[in-house]
Design an enzyme around this catalytic site. Sequence first.
Site, PDB file in Angstrom:
ATOM      1  N   TRP A   1       0.535  -1.414  -0.058  1.00 46.72           N
ATOM      2  CA  TRP A   1      -0.109   0.529   0.168  1.00 46.72           C
ATOM      3  C   TRP A   1       0.760   0.955   0.091  1.00 46.72           C
ATOM      4  O   TRP A   1       0.481   2.137  -0.769  1.00 46.72           O
ATOM      5  CB  TRP A   1      -1.085   0.249   0.760  1.00 46.72           C
ATOM      6  CG  TRP A   1      -2.308  -1.022   0.673  1.00 46.72           C
ATOM      7  CD1 TRP A   1      -2.840  -1.858   1.981  1.00 46.72           C
ATOM      8  CD2 TRP A   1      -3.243  -0.494  -0.169  1.00 46.72           C
ATOM      9  NE1 TRP A   1      -3.126  -2.666   1.049  1.00 46.72           N
ATOM     10  CE2 TRP A   1      -3.910  -2.595  -0.393  1.00 46.72           C
ATOM     11  CE3 TRP A   1      -3.093  -0.029  -1.079  1.00 46.72           C
ATOM     12  CZ2 TRP A   1      -4.769  -2.831  -0.588  1.00 46.72           C
ATOM     13  CZ3 TRP A   1      -4.224  -0.256  -2.034  1.00 46.72           C
ATOM     14  CH2 TRP A   1      -5.186  -2.001  -2.030  1.00 46.72           C
TER      15      TRP A   1
ATOM     16  N   ASP B   1      -1.618   6.537   6.280  1.00 44.81           N
ATOM     17  CA  ASP B   1      -3.044   5.194   6.205  1.00 44.81           C
ATOM     18  C   ASP B   1      -3.518   4.855   6.876  1.00 44.81           C
ATOM     19  O   ASP B   1      -2.674   3.279   6.611  1.00 44.81           O
ATOM     20  CB  ASP B   1      -2.519   4.501   4.236  1.00 44.81           C
ATOM     21  CG  ASP B   1      -3.580   4.202   3.874  1.00 44.81           C
ATOM     22  OD1 ASP B   1      -4.819   3.613   4.456  1.00 44.81           O
ATOM     23  OD2 ASP B   1      -3.089   3.596   3.216  1.00 44.81           O
TER      24      ASP B   1
ATOM     25  N   LYS C   1     -13.024  -1.702   6.138  1.00 45.82           N
ATOM     26  CA  LYS C   1     -11.991  -3.254   7.074  1.00 45.82           C
ATOM     27  C   LYS C   1     -12.550  -2.638   8.699  1.00 45.82           C
ATOM     28  O   LYS C   1     -12.653  -3.577   8.977  1.00 45.82           O
ATOM     29  CB  LYS C   1     -10.514  -2.873   6.602  1.00 45.82           C
ATOM     30  CG  LYS C   1      -9.770  -3.341   5.845  1.00 45.82           C
ATOM     31  CD  LYS C   1      -9.433  -2.372   5.129  1.00 45.82           C
ATOM     32  CE  LYS C   1      -8.918  -2.855   3.591  1.00 45.82           C
ATOM     33  NZ  LYS C   1      -7.862  -2.564   2.851  1.00 45.82           N
TER      34      LYS C   1
HETATM   35  C1  LIG Z   1      -7.099  -1.081   1.807  1.00 45.04           C
HETATM   36  C2  LIG Z   1      -6.580  -0.648   1.524  1.00 45.04           C
HETATM   37  C3  LIG Z   1      -6.043   0.300   0.832  1.00 45.04           C
HETATM   38  C4  LIG Z   1      -7.495   1.074   0.282  1.00 45.04           C
HETATM   39  O1  LIG Z   1      -8.629   0.688  -0.028  1.00 45.04           O
HETATM   40  P1  LIG Z   1      -9.264   0.773  -1.102  1.00 45.04           P
HETATM   41  O2  LIG Z   1     -10.532   2.123   0.167  1.00 45.04           O
HETATM   42  O3  LIG Z   1     -10.120   0.136  -1.505  1.00 45.04           O
HETATM   43  O4  LIG Z   1      -9.142   2.159  -2.052  1.00 45.04           O
HETATM   44  C5  LIG Z   1      -5.526   1.359   1.271  1.00 45.04           C
HETATM   45  N1  LIG Z   1      -4.520   1.288   2.111  1.00 45.04           N
HETATM   46  C6  LIG Z   1      -4.484   0.076   3.470  1.00 45.04           C
HETATM   47  C7  LIG Z   1      -3.568   0.543   4.582  1.00 45.04           C
HETATM   48  C8  LIG Z   1      -5.898  -0.902   3.326  1.00 45.04           C
HETATM   49  O5  LIG Z   1      -5.395  -1.431   4.005  1.00 45.04           O
END
Ligand SMILES: *Cc1c(COP(=O)(O)O)cnc(C)c1O
Length: 360
Positions: free
Chosen positions: A102, A172, A196
């Site tokens: 990511w 993030d 999540k």
């Molecule tokens: C799942 C995830 C993303 C992507 O998320 P989207 O909402 O599908 O764009 C980005 N960063 C991390 C750490 C993730 O776990």
Amino acid sequence: MSRKYNFSAGPAMIPLEVLEQARDELVDWNDSGMSVMEMSHRGKDYLSIAAEAEADLRDVMSIPDNYKVLFMQGGASSQFSAIPMNLLRGKDSADYINTGAWSKKAIAEAAKFCDVNVVATGEDSNFMSIPDQASWDLNPEAAYVHYTPNETIAGVEFHDIPDTGDVPLVADMSSTILSRPIDVSKFALIYAGAQKNIGPAGLTIVIVRDDLIGDVIKGTPAMMDYAIQSKADSMYNTPPTYSWYLAGLVFKWLKGKGGLDGMAEINKRKSDKLYAAIDDSDFYKNPIALNCRSWMNIPFTLGNSDLDGDFIAQAAEKGLVTLKGHRSVGGMRASIYNAMPEEGVDALIEFMAEFEKKYG
Ligand SMILES: *Cc1c(COP(=O)(O)O)cnc(C)c1O
């Protein structure tokens, strides 16, 4: 009804109590005669739902008053571009920490807007450890420092917040937000896709310090401009109304669980016991350095990868599903976010022991 223990990395489980409440309110919310899905986002009922969700999130995370909370769309992935567009603020470079899949996506997107300095990378360890902060080559003139507190795919997590001095810190938190208390004031911006640990997909939470907004790069779309979204209370256009409502129910559920202190205690216990089961066996392995193992995403391999298919099929018969590891890593991955009950982790551990006895 039979609910499975769903170990998916995302979209992931939502607390059963929340789903049941949503079911009860599905066709007629609070005697309004309509579903939340059918409400005008400008109406009194929906505005109360939206405001209450924000107030509960602020309460649960102890978000200081000088931070805006935005309920956006486009996933965490859209923020990979919104962040440089909003936070460069006249500067031409930003620092990024590369701890895996990511981080790399965030870096690739930011590189379209500025010079990206990758000041630390876990590449040497194949992203199984995090470089010690003492070795980071931070630029005091950078517009901001971006990192990924929890790398969802490999299962690598920071257990401390990096110190970047006066340079704004951006995180993030898609796969770790709400898993434990954090000091929001240490961050300039926190963002997370909802699917999540917050609620359904379609909603993206952005928590941003208010002095950092209002100076976007030329060409920034209105939808991605934090100042515009903030001024419109995240209703510049139609927001993801139902996801926002469901996230609000999750925030209330968290409060009932003792807030983030309560969650942290449960999450630590859940992950400790799963790691112990892996480490105590000669059959299962988790390759991640001990000081950065994730509480939320726990990958593991079997002693013999030819047995992967049998493991997945037999686990599914016990109601333990979505354990297949990410295609880039292989093996298994158990994602055990807030909504995964402790009994689910216990059931997985029990199954793993049985499987090892049979095949190990
Ligand atoms: C799942 C995830 C993303 C992507 O998320 P989207 O909402 O599908 O764009 C980005 N960063 C991390 C750490 C993730 O776990």
